[in-house]
Design an enzyme around this catalytic site. Structure first.
Site, PDB file in Angstrom:
ATOM      1  N   LEU A  55      40.553 -42.903  -9.480  1.00  0.00           N
ATOM      2  CA  LEU A  55      41.928 -43.119  -9.015  1.00  0.00           C
ATOM      3  C   LEU A  55      42.830 -41.943  -9.339  1.00  0.00           C
ATOM      4  CD1 LEU A  55      42.509 -46.679 -10.521  1.00  0.00           C
ATOM      5  CD2 LEU A  55      41.540 -46.081  -8.303  1.00  0.00           C
ATOM      6  N   LYS A  73      31.283 -38.602 -13.009  1.00  0.00           N
ATOM      7  CA  LYS A  73      32.743 -38.611 -13.198  1.00  0.00           C
ATOM      8  C   LYS A  73      33.253 -37.279 -13.754  1.00  0.00           C
ATOM      9  CE  LYS A  73      36.906 -39.582 -13.687  1.00  0.00           C
ATOM     10  NZ  LYS A  73      37.847 -40.625 -13.818  1.00  0.00           N
ATOM     11  N   HIS A 113      45.766 -26.582  -2.964  1.00  0.00           N
ATOM     12  CA  HIS A 113      47.181 -26.227  -3.001  1.00  0.00           C
ATOM     13  C   HIS A 113      47.460 -25.433  -4.268  1.00  0.00           C
ATOM     14  CE1 HIS A 113      48.092 -28.676   0.422  1.00  0.00           C
ATOM     15  NE2 HIS A 113      47.448 -29.683  -0.138  1.00  0.00           N
ATOM     16  N   CYS A 156      43.896 -36.559 -16.889  1.00  0.00           N
ATOM     17  CA  CYS A 156      42.446 -36.499 -16.686  1.00  0.00           C
ATOM     18  C   CYS A 156      41.858 -35.101 -16.670  1.00  0.00           C
ATOM     19  CB  CYS A 156      42.081 -37.191 -15.379  1.00  0.00           C
ATOM     20  SG  CYS A 156      42.341 -38.958 -15.452  1.00  0.00           S
ATOM     21  N   LYS A 188      52.891 -34.465 -11.523  1.00  0.00           N
ATOM     22  CA  LYS A 188      52.775 -34.566 -10.072  1.00  0.00           C
ATOM     23  C   LYS A 188      53.770 -35.618  -9.597  1.00  0.00           C
ATOM     24  CE  LYS A 188      49.344 -37.661  -8.866  1.00  0.00           C
ATOM     25  NZ  LYS A 188      48.010 -37.908  -8.383  1.00  0.00           N
TER      26      LYS A 188
HETATM   27  C1  UDX Z   1      42.702 -36.932 -11.104  1.00  0.00           C
HETATM   28  C2  UDX Z   1      41.579 -37.122 -10.060  1.00  0.00           C
HETATM   29  O1  UDX Z   1      42.046 -36.699  -8.784  1.00  0.00           O
HETATM   30  C3  UDX Z   1      41.111 -38.557 -10.027  1.00  0.00           C
HETATM   31  O2  UDX Z   1      40.015 -38.701  -9.149  1.00  0.00           O
HETATM   32  C4  UDX Z   1      40.692 -38.974 -11.435  1.00  0.00           C
HETATM   33  O3  UDX Z   1      40.320 -40.323 -11.455  1.00  0.00           O
HETATM   34  C5  UDX Z   1      41.833 -38.752 -12.405  1.00  0.00           C
HETATM   35  O4  UDX Z   1      42.254 -37.392 -12.348  1.00  0.00           O
HETATM   36  P1  UDX Z   1      45.332 -37.380 -11.211  1.00  0.00           P
HETATM   37  O5  UDX Z   1      45.274 -36.696 -12.550  1.00  0.00           O
HETATM   38  O6  UDX Z   1      46.072 -38.671 -11.108  1.00  0.00           O
HETATM   39  O7  UDX Z   1      43.838 -37.666 -10.668  1.00  0.00           O
HETATM   40  O8  UDX Z   1      46.042 -36.390 -10.183  1.00  0.00           O
HETATM   41  P2  UDX Z   1      45.618 -35.352  -9.059  1.00  0.00           P
HETATM   42  O9  UDX Z   1      46.319 -35.711  -7.810  1.00  0.00           O
HETATM   43  O10 UDX Z   1      44.169 -35.179  -8.980  1.00  0.00           O
HETATM   44  O11 UDX Z   1      46.310 -34.019  -9.619  1.00  0.00           O
HETATM   45  C6  UDX Z   1      45.937 -33.439 -10.873  1.00  0.00           C
HETATM   46  C7  UDX Z   1      46.672 -32.155 -11.110  1.00  0.00           C
HETATM   47  O12 UDX Z   1      46.206 -31.140 -10.217  1.00  0.00           O
HETATM   48  C8  UDX Z   1      48.185 -32.226 -10.876  1.00  0.00           C
HETATM   49  O13 UDX Z   1      48.830 -31.473 -11.883  1.00  0.00           O
HETATM   50  C9  UDX Z   1      48.381 -31.612  -9.512  1.00  0.00           C
HETATM   51  O14 UDX Z   1      49.650 -31.048  -9.335  1.00  0.00           O
HETATM   52  C10 UDX Z   1      47.293 -30.552  -9.526  1.00  0.00           C
HETATM   53  N1  UDX Z   1      46.851 -30.167  -8.174  1.00  0.00           N
HETATM   54  C11 UDX Z   1      46.153 -31.048  -7.413  1.00  0.00           C
HETATM   55  C12 UDX Z   1      47.125 -28.888  -7.699  1.00  0.00           C
HETATM   56  O15 UDX Z   1      47.755 -28.071  -8.397  1.00  0.00           O
HETATM   57  N2  UDX Z   1      46.660 -28.544  -6.473  1.00  0.00           N
HETATM   58  C13 UDX Z   1      45.955 -29.398  -5.688  1.00  0.00           C
HETATM   59  O16 UDX Z   1      45.553 -28.977  -4.582  1.00  0.00           O
HETATM   60  C14 UDX Z   1      45.701 -30.696  -6.171  1.00  0.00           C
END
Ligand code: UDX
Length: 454
Positions: free
Chosen positions: A153, A207, A254, A263, A323
């Site tokens: 998630l 995972k 991105h 996580c 985020k």
């Molecule tokens: C993540 C995983 O996506 C999810 O599958 C797992 O279960 C838990 O960890 P989450 O930490 O909620 O989820 O957020 P996510 O949307 O994955 O973003 C994580 C970080 O990466 C954020 O700081 C976000 O800003 C950054 N990010 C994400 C980027 O900088 N660029 C991207 O393209 C995507």
């Protein structure tokens, strides 16, 4: 099916509410009596869009309830999910499994009839073996199977991710265990989510490998962004150009201020430790962690490069959480960034739609504003750190009028450089050319209309 969910943190609460919504009978258990009482009153302790309504409707339908005592729910359950926290252990980066193991011991004493005990928390490879050993030790006659069922998630999109997953991974070799979890997840097969059965250790590793890979992808594009700035390329287009190749895929490309959250940093660190314990060096993941830490700390310098010496200046910050659509500040890039700005002598004012309460604990020495326009009033620079939807369509003319200097550092690339230049901003994104304003008066002298490339 009857399900007991141990732990009402992020994963436990979202999973419990979604399972109930599928029609299963779910009891969520937590030791924290205050939390359980609040949940019974319908108060949701975390910020997750749609979760309050989902919990309320399933409580009303009597498919979801909350308790502090796991005895009855575990005795009646077909499947017991362990969804307690696994924080990074202080000092060594290993996952702290204290809560998982104490939950296992308590579950052992309450088991009755055939039950699948499922670890849903992200746990190091081999934890399932230890959970099984602990349960057998505490209750040698228990008729049970221990399975691993990691969750994927994302905060802010958790309900959708749960209901429409790319895949469900179930790690157990036991046929009866597979059957029970197949039934638990049957409603999802209607959404054509592949249910993948593996051995337990394989599921545990999937995972960590998934999170480390995604963190690597982000870090890779972040480094390409740095190069794009130097060579005059546009990282957004580079990302699109490579992402359209199906072998690469367009998601998680991105560029930004570095990844944060509960996580990626924690799990990548834990994976490195697991590997070290098995005499394997995961050099790529180690590098990703190092590069990401340096990046987050370097972002303050990016602001001073755009706005000049920051001593005595006011910097407005929009977005603090790691985020959008969450109030979570864990490992948020805003923390090292704001700290760096303060170290450079700047005064910082910030606005975040949901995270200001959490942020105050991490960043007590800044001014918090309830409104983005109040936040930028009189500011010498604006930094956009988190791409909340409400920051994507700001009234830019008003923004410029409010600011003392029209300098915008957009760490999420939510605005177009040419639009910002046309409006008279000095605008700096990530991995794109910096633009200077067209016809801006600076220090009394008119600057030549330009659209500069560094
Ligand atoms: C993540 C995983 O996506 C999810 O599958 C797992 O279960 C838990 O960890 P989450 O930490 O909620 O989820 O957020 P996510 O949307 O994955 O973003 C994580 C970080 O990466 C954020 O700081 C976000 O800003 C950054 N990010 C994400 C980027 O900088 N660029 C991207 O393209 C995507």
């Amino acid at each position: 099916m009857r399900i007991a969910m141990i732990g009402t943190g992020y994963v436990g609460l979202v999973s419990g509410a979604c399972f109930a919504d599928f029609g299963h009978q779910v009891t969520c258990v937590d030791k924290n009596a205050g939390k359980i009482e609040a949940l019974r009153r319908g108060e949701i302790p975390i910020f997750e869009p749609g979760l309050d309504a989902l919990v309320a409707s399933n409580v009303k339908a009597r498919r979801l309830d909350f308790t502090t005592d796991l005895t009855a729910p575990v005795a009646e359950a077909d499947a017991v999910f362990i969804a307690v926290g696994t924080p990074s252990r202080r000092g060594d980066g290993h996952a702290d499994l204290t809560y998982v193991y104490s939950a296992a011991r308590e579950i052992a004493a309450a088991l009755s009839g055939f039950t699948v005990v499922v670890t849903k928390s992200t746990v190091p490879v081999g934890t399932g073996d230890e959970v099984e050993r602990l349960i057998r030790e505490a209750n040698p006659t228990a008729d049970m199977v221990v399975a691993s069922n990691p969750e994927f998630l994302r905060e802010g999109a958790a309900i959708r991710d749960f209901k429409y997953p790319d895949r469900i991974v179930v790690g157990t070799d036991n046929e009866r265990g597979r059957k029970v979890l197949g039934d638990v997840y049957r409603p999802l097969s209607l959404n054509q989510a592949p249910l993948m059965f593996t051995a337990r250790r394989t599921a545990e590793l999937i995972k960590y490998a998934a999170n480390a890979f995604l963190a690597t992808k982000i870090t890779f594009i972040n480094e390409i962004a740095d190069l794009s700035e130097k060579v005059g390329a546009d990282v957004q287009q580079v990302a699109r150009g490579i992402g359209l190749d199906n072998r690469i895929g367009s998601k998680f490309l991105h560029a930004g201020p570095g990844f944060g959250g509960s996580c990626f940093p924690k799990d990548a660190r834990a994976l490195v430790k697991i590997a070290q314990d098995h005499d394997v060096q995961l050099r790529i993941v180690e590098a990703v962690l190092g590069v990401n830490d340096i990046r987050k700390r370097a972002m303050a310098r990016k602001v001073s490069n755009a706005a000049g010496n920051l001593r005595g200046k006011t910097v407005a910050v929009l977005g603090l959480t790691f985020k959008p659509d969450t109030d979570d500040m864990r490992e948020a890039p805003s923390i090292p960034l704001v700290t760096g700005l303060l170290d450079m002598g700047a005064k910082v004012r910030a606005h975040d739609p949901a995270g200001m309460e959490q942020a105050r604990k991490e960043l007590p020495d800044i001014e918090y504003c309830d409104d983005p326009y109040v936040c930028v009033r009189g500011a010498d620079a604006l930094v956009i750190i988190t791409e909340w939807a409400q920051f994507r369509a700001l009234d830019l003319k008003r923004l410029k009028r409010e600011m003392a200097q029209p300098v915008v550092v957009d760490l999420r690339n939510i605005y177009r450089p040419e639009d910002m230049a046309a409006l008279g901003f000095i605008y700096e994104g990530i991995g794109r050319r910096r633009t200077s304003p067209v016809n801006v008066v600076e220090g009394g002298r008119a600057r030549i209309a330009s659209y500069t490339r560094r």
